[in-house]
Enzyme design. Structure first.
Site, PDB file in Angstrom:
ATOM      1  N   SER A  47       0.812  -1.215   0.000  1.00  0.00           N
ATOM      2  CA  SER A  47       0.000   0.000   0.000  1.00  0.00           C
ATOM      3  C   SER A  47       0.842   1.260   0.000  1.00  0.00           C
ATOM      4  O   SER A  47       0.298   2.358  -0.018  1.00  0.00           O
ATOM      5  CB  SER A  47      -0.935   0.005   1.225  1.00  0.00           C
ATOM      6  OG  SER A  47      -0.177  -0.035   2.415  1.00  0.00           O
ATOM      7  N   HIS A  57      -1.303  -2.719  -6.492  1.00  0.00           N
ATOM      8  CA  HIS A  57      -1.963  -2.396  -5.227  1.00  0.00           C
ATOM      9  C   HIS A  57      -3.473  -2.579  -5.353  1.00  0.00           C
ATOM     10  O   HIS A  57      -4.174  -1.765  -5.950  1.00  0.00           O
ATOM     11  CB  HIS A  57      -1.640  -0.955  -4.816  1.00  0.00           C
ATOM     12  CG  HIS A  57      -2.258  -0.556  -3.510  1.00  0.00           C
ATOM     13  ND1 HIS A  57      -2.619   0.740  -3.201  1.00  0.00           N
ATOM     14  CD2 HIS A  57      -2.601  -1.297  -2.423  1.00  0.00           C
ATOM     15  CE1 HIS A  57      -3.145   0.775  -1.998  1.00  0.00           C
ATOM     16  NE2 HIS A  57      -3.144  -0.455  -1.500  1.00  0.00           N
ATOM     17  N   GLU A  80      -3.914  -0.153  -8.484  1.00  0.00           N
ATOM     18  CA  GLU A  80      -2.839   0.736  -8.911  1.00  0.00           C
ATOM     19  C   GLU A  80      -1.652  -0.093  -9.372  1.00  0.00           C
ATOM     20  O   GLU A  80      -1.245  -1.026  -8.675  1.00  0.00           O
ATOM     21  CB  GLU A  80      -2.414   1.652  -7.759  1.00  0.00           C
ATOM     22  CG  GLU A  80      -3.495   2.631  -7.331  1.00  0.00           C
ATOM     23  CD  GLU A  80      -3.125   3.427  -6.092  1.00  0.00           C
ATOM     24  OE1 GLU A  80      -3.347   4.642  -6.083  1.00  0.00           O
ATOM     25  OE2 GLU A  80      -2.622   2.814  -5.126  1.00  0.00           O
ATOM     26  N   ASN A 133      -4.391   6.256  -1.753  1.00  0.00           N
ATOM     27  CA  ASN A 133      -4.153   6.378  -0.312  1.00  0.00           C
ATOM     28  C   ASN A 133      -3.463   7.687   0.043  1.00  0.00           C
ATOM     29  O   ASN A 133      -3.671   8.225   1.137  1.00  0.00           O
ATOM     30  CB  ASN A 133      -3.330   5.192   0.201  1.00  0.00           C
ATOM     31  CG  ASN A 133      -4.206   4.011   0.576  1.00  0.00           C
ATOM     32  OD1 ASN A 133      -5.418   4.153   0.745  1.00  0.00           O
ATOM     33  ND2 ASN A 133      -3.612   2.836   0.698  1.00  0.00           N
TER      34      ASN A 133
END
Length: 795
Positions: free
Chosen positions: A118, A141, A153, A192
């Protein structure tokens, strides 16, 4: 990608493996050797646990057994069979690097290797791999839970070969059904980075304005165009320990020099306290919120205890949020109350943060907005919302707040916001592409063969060059309720336009005409209505006035027309393909099952739900169940229809809906010959090709033939079971009445077991029962309850 290995049987690894099984990809799940019992016990327990999770990470629970359990001590040689290796162990750089050293000798020469992290540096991870593997290594991800969250991602390193990312993007898009965004190798990547910074900003502003968690979630959920779970409930679902880890990644890898918002990245005191107390959110059944019985409580930092929740903001703010976006932002900015000022503050912070970091985290603004849509459930990304509200006007409002010291950091907006192509275009998204500060130009979407399957891809505000299915192609006929059109002159497409694609009398008339047109001028027909749902069934609001005016006779006439439509579709002289995305309920389910073939998105929810409104399926659903039972019996050695009828009867009587296309196949609403498509935007492409292929193969409609039913003996058996359920308190007396009527229809009424009947006979029984129930007061209560609340009334 014929076979995939997943390294790490934790929450993410196991659920990635589950989703690979959902899309029929063989997968091996690795973990450490167990200290006691079977060496692969850790992976085996993770696989067993998949069956218990809610929402389920897997289409049907028993498919979890298709995942092969393995351990690093005994089975590394199995990696040679795999075309893709996904590492998904804990977020520890040292552990990951050690694992890479172990697996490197066993990775196939052609295989791609990817790390599901992450936020750790993909480039640093790649350095632990042999030079031969580095060109085939990248970051991948997934967002949690992997089955349901659309975003993946992909992150390249300086040594990743471009074709590797292209190959992986094609597989993740078409094979796994995901939306792919390519992120730069920066802390926490795109979603994120923006999303967690936004949550920290929200928590900071909550302290500033003194709001409670329940009110904040009320304001920052659907009303704001975001995920219905809002801010703090989302944190609970993600896991407070996971959130703290992502925050720490920002803290450890950024500084005030690299991120002007760094001063806001401190772990919020309430988050630190909850983690200290072991209250990590949904996984520990307590976090910001806790459920006690039917009551929802929220955490109070001062007392370190839980207090009643359920508060909502004043309705005036809900009204503000329904205004056109430009007016909405002005109203919030100038609001006197704390909730309005709070909402403006978090929106301003999101615009400010996204603009400051666009150049370093993403290729273009498109990647940011798609990442926030797919990863955080936002209706619009921050740049879309800003652009719709008026680019330069909002930019000026943001800069004024920065200059006045109201923003979370003092860094001014980048020059490209106010000057040059973006200012001239009125935003970052245009028909030419989306703005890239790094390249100083508008960048078009990537052109890969996989995207040719997406005839109408999900588009962003300003992407006016992308086709709109509502106007695309050549219109054959259009009314307020239905549009028939074609893209190729060979296959006719019928698109319902009603709200929720409900089937009204106008839709019935239009579909009848569409079948006539398809038979005379086209090779086949596809029923596809663009946006989800496929159809929620009959239009109750249109049906009830007919009952009030004409009584049961009027309803009998409408139901007869609806049944005739289903038969017309089933016996059409060209193949009719139902292209399903989202819900296909009640009449929508019947429309699907009477089509010659179904092409369904993986996340399709199909079922006969009429019991919820006090009715029975009346457009052929019960007739379909009876016919399918007879067909299944005919293909077996059995001579009794009843065992083959049980599951279909139970599904209809309990209004059971398949929670995936895979489960809908198990319930009989999809057949083995039907296609399940992982990506929602590929359903139409696949359905058109299926209709064309069926026509080219000399397709003909089935011949009408009688079939055996369970008769009075089957009916008596089912009723006996229903009596036990009613007397045991499992169903109400009215549930018993409706279920008994369903049994009467699917068993063929008072006839001998094995009697041959035709569809018209059973359809007449359906109409009789349906018309009886629609006149009952308890049915009216259920219908009104559903129309008013959207939830079934169990009276």
């Amino acid at each position: 990608m014929k076979k995939v290995a997943v390294l790490g049987a934790g929450v993410m690894g196991a659920q990635i493996a589950a989703h690979l099984v959902n899309v029929k990809v063989p997968v091996i799940l690795f973990d450490l050797p167990a200290k006691e019992g079977p060496k692969s016990g850790i992976a085996e327990r993770a696989i067993a646990n998949l069956k218990k999770l809610k929402p389920s990470p897997i289409g049907v629970a028993e498919d979890a057994d298709l995942i092969q359990a393995a351990n690093y001590e005994e089975h590394l040689k199995l990696l040679k069979q795999c075309d893709l290796v996904i590492e998904a162990i804990a977020e520890r750089m040292d552990w990951k690097l050690d694992l890479y050293t172990k697996i490197a000798p066993f990775v196939a020469k052609h295989a791609l290797v990817a790390s599901n992290t992450s936020g750790l540096s993909i480039t640093k991870l790649s350095e632990a791999l042999p030079e031969a593997i580095q060109p085939r290594f990248c970051g991948i991800h997934f967002f949690n839970p992997p089955r349901y969250m659309p975003l993946v991602e992909l992150i390249a390193t300086p040594t990743t070969e471009p074709q590797v990312l292209d190959q992986l993007e094609a597989f993740v898009t078409s094979g796994l059904g995901k939306g792919v965004v390519r992120a730069k190798d920066t802390p926490n990547f795109i979603a994120n980075r923006i999303g967690i910074a936004g949550m920290l900003s929200t928590m900071k502003e909550v302290e500033n304005f003194g709001l409670t968690y329940d009110v904040v979630d009320d304001l920052t959920g659907k009303k704001l165009g975001r995920a219905s779970s809002g801010t703090f409930r989302t944190a609970d679902v993600v896991g407070l320990d996971t959130m703290a880890h992502v925050i720490k990644t920002l803290q450890d890898n950024l500084s005030l020099e690299t991120d002007p918002f760094y001063g806001s990245f401190g772990t919020p005191p309430v988050l630190a306290k909850l983690i200290e107390l072991g209250r990590l959110g949904q996984k520990t059944k307590a976090g910001f919120f806790k459920k006690v019985g039917r009551d929802i409580l929220q955490f109070e930092l001062d007392s370190e205890d839980y207090v009643p929740a359920g508060g909502k903001a004043d309705e005036v703010y809900a009204r503000m949020l329904k205004k056109p976006v430009a007016e909405r932002l002005r109203l919030l900015r100038n609001a006197e109350g704390a909730p309005g000022q709070f909402l403006w503050a978090i929106l301003r912070n999101s615009f400010h943060y996204a603009a400051l970091h666009l150049a370093t985290i993403a290729e273009s603004a498109r990647d940011v907005d798609q990442a926030m849509r797919w990863g955080f459930g936002m209706k619009q990304g921050p740049f879309e919302l800003w652009q719709e509200a008026g680019w330069l006007e909002v930019a000026q409002m943001i800069q004024e707040d920065i200059d006045a010291g109201k923003a979370l950091c003092k860094a001014p907006l980048p020059k490209w916001v106010f000057e040059g192509p973006v200012a001239e275009a009125g935003g970052v998204h245009t028909a030419q592409g989306s703005w890239s500060p790094a390249l100083q130009k508008f960048v078009a979407r990537r052109v890969l063969p996989v995207y040719e399957r997406q005839l109408f891809p999900e588009k962003l505000l300003g992407e006016d060059n992308l086709p709109d299915w509502k106007t695309a192609g050549t219109t054959v006929f259009e009314s307020k309720a239905l549009r028939t059109w074609t893209l190729d002159g060979e296959i006719l497409i019928a698109s319902i336009k009603n709200k929720m694609h409900a089937i009204s009398p106008e839709v019935m008339e239009g579909l009848m005409e569409a079948v006539d047109t398809a038979e005379s001028d086209f090779q086949g027909m596809v029923i596809w209505s663009g946006d989800a749902p496929f159809s929620v069934g009959a239009d109750l609001e249109a049906t009830m006035p007919a009952f009030v005016v004409g009584g049961a006779d009027a309803i009998d006439s409408i139901e007869s027309e609806l049944q005739n439509l289903m038969l017309r579709i089933r016996y059409a002289q060209v193949p009719v393909v139902a292209a399903i995305h989202g819900m296909a309920l009640g009449g929508g389910c019947e429309l699907a099952v009477y089509s010659a073939r179904r092409v369904a998105h993986m996340e399709s929810y199909i079922g006969l739900v009429e019991v919820g409104v006090g009715l029975v399926p009346g457009a052929g659903g019960l007739t379909y169940i009876a016919r399918r039972a007879a067909e299944n019996m005919a293909s077996s050695t059995g001579k009794d229809v009843l065992p083959f009828l049980t599951e279909g009867f139970t599904a209809a009587a309990m209004a059971k809906v398949g929670t995936s296309a895979i489960e809908s196949r198990k319930l009989g609403y999809l057949l083995d010959s039907d296609l399940i498509v992982p990506h929602k935007d590929e359903v139409l492409f696949t359905a058109i090709n299926e209709a064309r292929s069926m026509a080219a193969g000399g397709w003909r409609p089935p011949l009408q033939r009688p079939f055996p039913v369970a008769g009075r003996s089957g009916l008596a058996t089912i009723k006996a079971q229903l009596v036990n359920m009613r007397d045991g308190g499992f169903i109400s007396a009215y549930d018993f009445k409706i279920a008994a009527m369903i049994a009467e229809v699917v068993c063929g009424g008072e006839v001998d077991a094995g009697s041959l009947v035709n569809e018209e006979y059973l359809l007449k029984l359906e109409r009789k029962v349906f018309c009886h129930l629609i006149g009952q007061p308890k049915t009216h209560e259920r219908i009104l309850g559903m129309l008013n609340t959207g939830k079934p009334v169990r009276n």
